[in-house]
Design a protein around this motif. Sequence first.
Motif, PDB file in Angstrom:
ATOM      1  N   PHE A   1     -26.434 -17.940 -22.331  1.00 40.09           N
ATOM      2  CA  PHE A   1     -25.749 -19.062 -22.962  1.00 40.09           C
ATOM      3  C   PHE A   1     -26.709 -19.712 -23.949  1.00 40.09           C
ATOM      4  O   PHE A   1     -27.930 -19.508 -23.889  1.00 40.09           O
ATOM      5  CB  PHE A   1     -25.314 -20.101 -21.918  1.00 40.09           C
ATOM      6  CG  PHE A   1     -24.468 -19.534 -20.819  1.00 40.09           C
ATOM      7  CD1 PHE A   1     -23.107 -19.372 -20.983  1.00 40.09           C
ATOM      8  CD2 PHE A   1     -25.040 -19.153 -19.607  1.00 40.09           C
ATOM      9  CE1 PHE A   1     -22.326 -18.829 -19.971  1.00 40.09           C
ATOM     10  CE2 PHE A   1     -24.278 -18.614 -18.587  1.00 40.09           C
ATOM     11  CZ  PHE A   1     -22.916 -18.450 -18.771  1.00 40.09           C
ATOM     12  N   ASP A   2     -26.163 -20.513 -24.849  1.00 40.52           N
ATOM     13  CA  ASP A   2     -26.997 -21.209 -25.819  1.00 40.52           C
ATOM     14  C   ASP A   2     -27.781 -22.335 -25.146  1.00 40.52           C
ATOM     15  O   ASP A   2     -27.532 -22.689 -23.990  1.00 40.52           O
ATOM     16  CB  ASP A   2     -26.123 -21.775 -26.949  1.00 40.52           C
ATOM     17  CG  ASP A   2     -25.456 -20.678 -27.764  1.00 40.52           C
ATOM     18  OD1 ASP A   2     -26.007 -19.568 -27.824  1.00 40.52           O
ATOM     19  OD2 ASP A   2     -24.374 -20.940 -28.331  1.00 40.52           O
ATOM     20  N   THR A   3     -28.714 -22.895 -25.882  1.00 39.47           N
ATOM     21  CA  THR A   3     -29.537 -23.968 -25.345  1.00 39.47           C
ATOM     22  C   THR A   3     -28.697 -25.222 -25.085  1.00 39.47           C
ATOM     23  O   THR A   3     -27.704 -25.473 -25.765  1.00 39.47           O
ATOM     24  CB  THR A   3     -30.678 -24.328 -26.311  1.00 39.47           C
ATOM     25  OG1 THR A   3     -30.117 -24.689 -27.578  1.00 39.47           O
ATOM     26  CG2 THR A   3     -31.608 -23.151 -26.500  1.00 39.47           C
ATOM     27  N   GLY A   4     -29.103 -25.988 -24.092  1.00 39.60           N
ATOM     28  CA  GLY A   4     -28.469 -27.273 -23.822  1.00 39.60           C
ATOM     29  C   GLY A   4     -27.466 -27.277 -22.699  1.00 39.60           C
ATOM     30  O   GLY A   4     -27.137 -28.336 -22.170  1.00 39.60           O
ATOM     31  N   GLY A   5     -26.943 -26.100 -22.315  1.00 41.09           N
ATOM     32  CA  GLY A   5     -25.983 -26.036 -21.228  1.00 41.09           C
ATOM     33  C   GLY A   5     -26.665 -26.116 -19.867  1.00 41.09           C
ATOM     34  O   GLY A   5     -27.896 -26.158 -19.766  1.00 41.09           O
ATOM     35  N   TYR A   6     -25.877 -26.105 -18.817  1.00 41.37           N
ATOM     36  CA  TYR A   6     -26.414 -26.291 -17.471  1.00 41.37           C
ATOM     37  C   TYR A   6     -27.420 -25.191 -17.110  1.00 41.37           C
ATOM     38  O   TYR A   6     -28.510 -25.458 -16.596  1.00 41.37           O
ATOM     39  CB  TYR A   6     -25.282 -26.325 -16.443  1.00 41.37           C
ATOM     40  CG  TYR A   6     -25.706 -26.851 -15.091  1.00 41.37           C
ATOM     41  CD1 TYR A   6     -26.485 -26.084 -14.221  1.00 41.37           C
ATOM     42  CD2 TYR A   6     -25.328 -28.121 -14.670  1.00 41.37           C
ATOM     43  CE1 TYR A   6     -26.880 -26.559 -12.996  1.00 41.37           C
ATOM     44  CE2 TYR A   6     -25.723 -28.615 -13.429  1.00 41.37           C
ATOM     45  CZ  TYR A   6     -26.494 -27.828 -12.601  1.00 41.37           C
ATOM     46  OH  TYR A   6     -26.887 -28.315 -11.379  1.00 41.37           O
ATOM     47  N   ASN A   7     -27.054 -23.926 -17.341  1.00 40.17           N
ATOM     48  CA  ASN A   7     -27.954 -22.835 -16.994  1.00 40.17           C
ATOM     49  C   ASN A   7     -29.274 -22.930 -17.745  1.00 40.17           C
ATOM     50  O   ASN A   7     -30.338 -22.685 -17.178  1.00 40.17           O
ATOM     51  CB  ASN A   7     -27.289 -21.480 -17.286  1.00 40.17           C
ATOM     52  CG  ASN A   7     -26.221 -21.136 -16.273  1.00 40.17           C
ATOM     53  OD1 ASN A   7     -26.503 -20.704 -15.161  1.00 40.17           O
ATOM     54  ND2 ASN A   7     -24.972 -21.341 -16.658  1.00 40.17           N
ATOM     55  N   ASP A   8     -29.205 -23.297 -19.006  1.00 39.33           N
ATOM     56  CA  ASP A   8     -30.418 -23.445 -19.804  1.00 39.33           C
ATOM     57  C   ASP A   8     -31.293 -24.570 -19.254  1.00 39.33           C
ATOM     58  O   ASP A   8     -32.510 -24.409 -19.095  1.00 39.33           O
ATOM     59  CB  ASP A   8     -30.045 -23.726 -21.266  1.00 39.33           C
ATOM     60  CG  ASP A   8     -31.269 -23.903 -22.155  1.00 39.33           C
ATOM     61  OD1 ASP A   8     -31.999 -22.916 -22.353  1.00 39.33           O
ATOM     62  OD2 ASP A   8     -31.495 -25.027 -22.646  1.00 39.33           O
ATOM     63  N   ARG A   9     -30.668 -25.684 -18.926  1.00 35.34           N
ATOM     64  CA  ARG A   9     -31.437 -26.817 -18.379  1.00 35.34           C
ATOM     65  C   ARG A   9     -32.010 -26.473 -17.006  1.00 35.34           C
ATOM     66  O   ARG A   9     -33.141 -26.846 -16.678  1.00 35.34           O
ATOM     67  CB  ARG A   9     -30.545 -28.061 -18.286  1.00 35.34           C
ATOM     68  CG  ARG A   9     -30.114 -28.611 -19.641  1.00 35.34           C
ATOM     69  CD  ARG A   9     -29.507 -29.997 -19.534  1.00 35.34           C
ATOM     70  NE  ARG A   9     -28.300 -30.041 -18.725  1.00 35.34           N
ATOM     71  CZ  ARG A   9     -28.169 -30.739 -17.602  1.00 35.34           C
ATOM     72  NH1 ARG A   9     -29.187 -31.433 -17.120  1.00 35.34           N
ATOM     73  NH2 ARG A   9     -27.023 -30.742 -16.936  1.00 35.34           N
TER      74      ARG A   9
ATOM     75  N   GLY B   1     -21.665 -30.664 -14.778  1.00 39.88           N
ATOM     76  CA  GLY B   1     -22.199 -30.911 -16.115  1.00 39.88           C
ATOM     77  C   GLY B   1     -21.835 -32.278 -16.658  1.00 39.88           C
ATOM     78  O   GLY B   1     -22.430 -32.752 -17.628  1.00 39.88           O
ATOM     79  N   PHE B   2     -20.835 -32.931 -16.041  1.00 43.73           N
ATOM     80  CA  PHE B   2     -20.442 -34.272 -16.465  1.00 43.73           C
ATOM     81  C   PHE B   2     -21.337 -35.365 -15.871  1.00 43.73           C
ATOM     82  O   PHE B   2     -21.247 -36.518 -16.284  1.00 43.73           O
ATOM     83  CB  PHE B   2     -18.986 -34.559 -16.056  1.00 43.73           C
ATOM     84  CG  PHE B   2     -17.962 -34.131 -17.059  1.00 43.73           C
ATOM     85  CD1 PHE B   2     -17.892 -34.731 -18.314  1.00 43.73           C
ATOM     86  CD2 PHE B   2     -17.053 -33.131 -16.755  1.00 43.73           C
ATOM     87  CE1 PHE B   2     -16.941 -34.349 -19.244  1.00 43.73           C
ATOM     88  CE2 PHE B   2     -16.089 -32.732 -17.686  1.00 43.73           C
ATOM     89  CZ  PHE B   2     -16.035 -33.348 -18.928  1.00 43.73           C
ATOM     90  N   LEU B   3     -22.182 -35.016 -14.901  1.00 42.89           N
ATOM     91  CA  LEU B   3     -22.986 -36.033 -14.232  1.00 42.89           C
ATOM     92  C   LEU B   3     -23.829 -36.864 -15.204  1.00 42.89           C
ATOM     93  O   LEU B   3     -23.872 -38.095 -15.086  1.00 42.89           O
ATOM     94  CB  LEU B   3     -23.854 -35.384 -13.150  1.00 42.89           C
ATOM     95  CG  LEU B   3     -23.081 -34.877 -11.922  1.00 42.89           C
ATOM     96  CD1 LEU B   3     -23.984 -34.055 -11.021  1.00 42.89           C
ATOM     97  CD2 LEU B   3     -22.466 -36.036 -11.154  1.00 42.89           C
ATOM     98  N   PRO B   4     -24.494 -36.258 -16.192  1.00 40.03           N
ATOM     99  CA  PRO B   4     -25.254 -37.079 -17.143  1.00 40.03           C
ATOM    100  C   PRO B   4     -24.365 -37.948 -18.031  1.00 40.03           C
ATOM    101  O   PRO B   4     -24.849 -38.876 -18.680  1.00 40.03           O
ATOM    102  CB  PRO B   4     -26.007 -36.037 -17.995  1.00 40.03           C
ATOM    103  CG  PRO B   4     -26.030 -34.805 -17.170  1.00 40.03           C
ATOM    104  CD  PRO B   4     -24.743 -34.820 -16.421  1.00 40.03           C
TER     105      PRO B   4
END
Length: 330
Positions: free
Chosen positions: A43-51, A215-218
């Motif tokens: 996946f692209d940067t910034g998504g849950y897996n990346d984080r 992913g909505f937590l933040p």
Amino acid sequence: MTKMNRRSVLRMAGAAGAMMAAPAVLRAQGAYPTQPINVVVPFDTGGYNDRLARAYAPFLQEALGQPLVIVNRGGAGALLGHTYFMQQPDDGHTILCTSSAPYLPLNTLIQGAEFEVSDFHMINTPSRDYTMMTTAKDTGITSVEQVVEKLKADAGSLSIGIQPASGDLVNMMLFADANGIDRDGLRFVTYSGGGPARNATAGAVVDIGMVGGQGFLPLSEQVTPLLVFDSEPRDGWDAPTITDIAGPEAEFVAGSQRGWGVHSSMLESHPDRYQTLLEAIETVSKDPAVIENLQAQDLATEWFGPESSNAATERTAKVMAQHVDLLQGS
């Protein structure tokens, strides 16, 4: 007996000290890893897996004694990244941080992937997500009952942010069927990933979003949760569950199951290396300092282990196969 000068003694003492300071997992298992470990994130940067991958990396590389290099290979609903990963050697120097479900089943069921779900082995999926119906704070929508009322009167009256060919889409269609809503009239706004869909929901670009709830937590201060697609409350959201609304027999698809994976073939080709990696991930996942660090970033750390993680992926794949017509848009 060979004489040793003071410099030789100091050099040997330094080497011994370095060995004692080396990670316990590395000392116990020998040479592996012998080079930096690439972590493929499909996946692209910034998504849950990346984080998740980037948050774990400093702790995991300390345990393994080698740097971790995050390799983002996004596109085509994780198909490009998963294909790239399968093309790499199964020697443990390339590992995976992915959403094994729903993306592996999606790749195989409707995208013609040249691999099978069973080609992937998940060591741990700490993030067990769930679809959540959500709206921005200022849309005037405050309950799922309002959504049902509006969509029954006019299925196109609300714009719905969603990822195409996803478990979220299956849940939306099942929800529409259960509530007498014309699924063909629904007005979808599609996004290439969960991050963009959440941002569009929180920013009121769409009326409601159907995306993974974790992913909505933040963004919790910006959204109003309306419905959690699970059988029990999750993450403290003040919203009913799908079983609260439709009863214990409510049909839904589990959300993204995110975490660490390897080639299934690695268990036979390099069992010693697999064991090293397994022990390192388990140790890091249970470390109180790591748990505190990741929880502060709204990231999951729970240790489920390989048996539970792979069983959960297989269960989701089975349910999605039963609803392949929805995934294909029929």
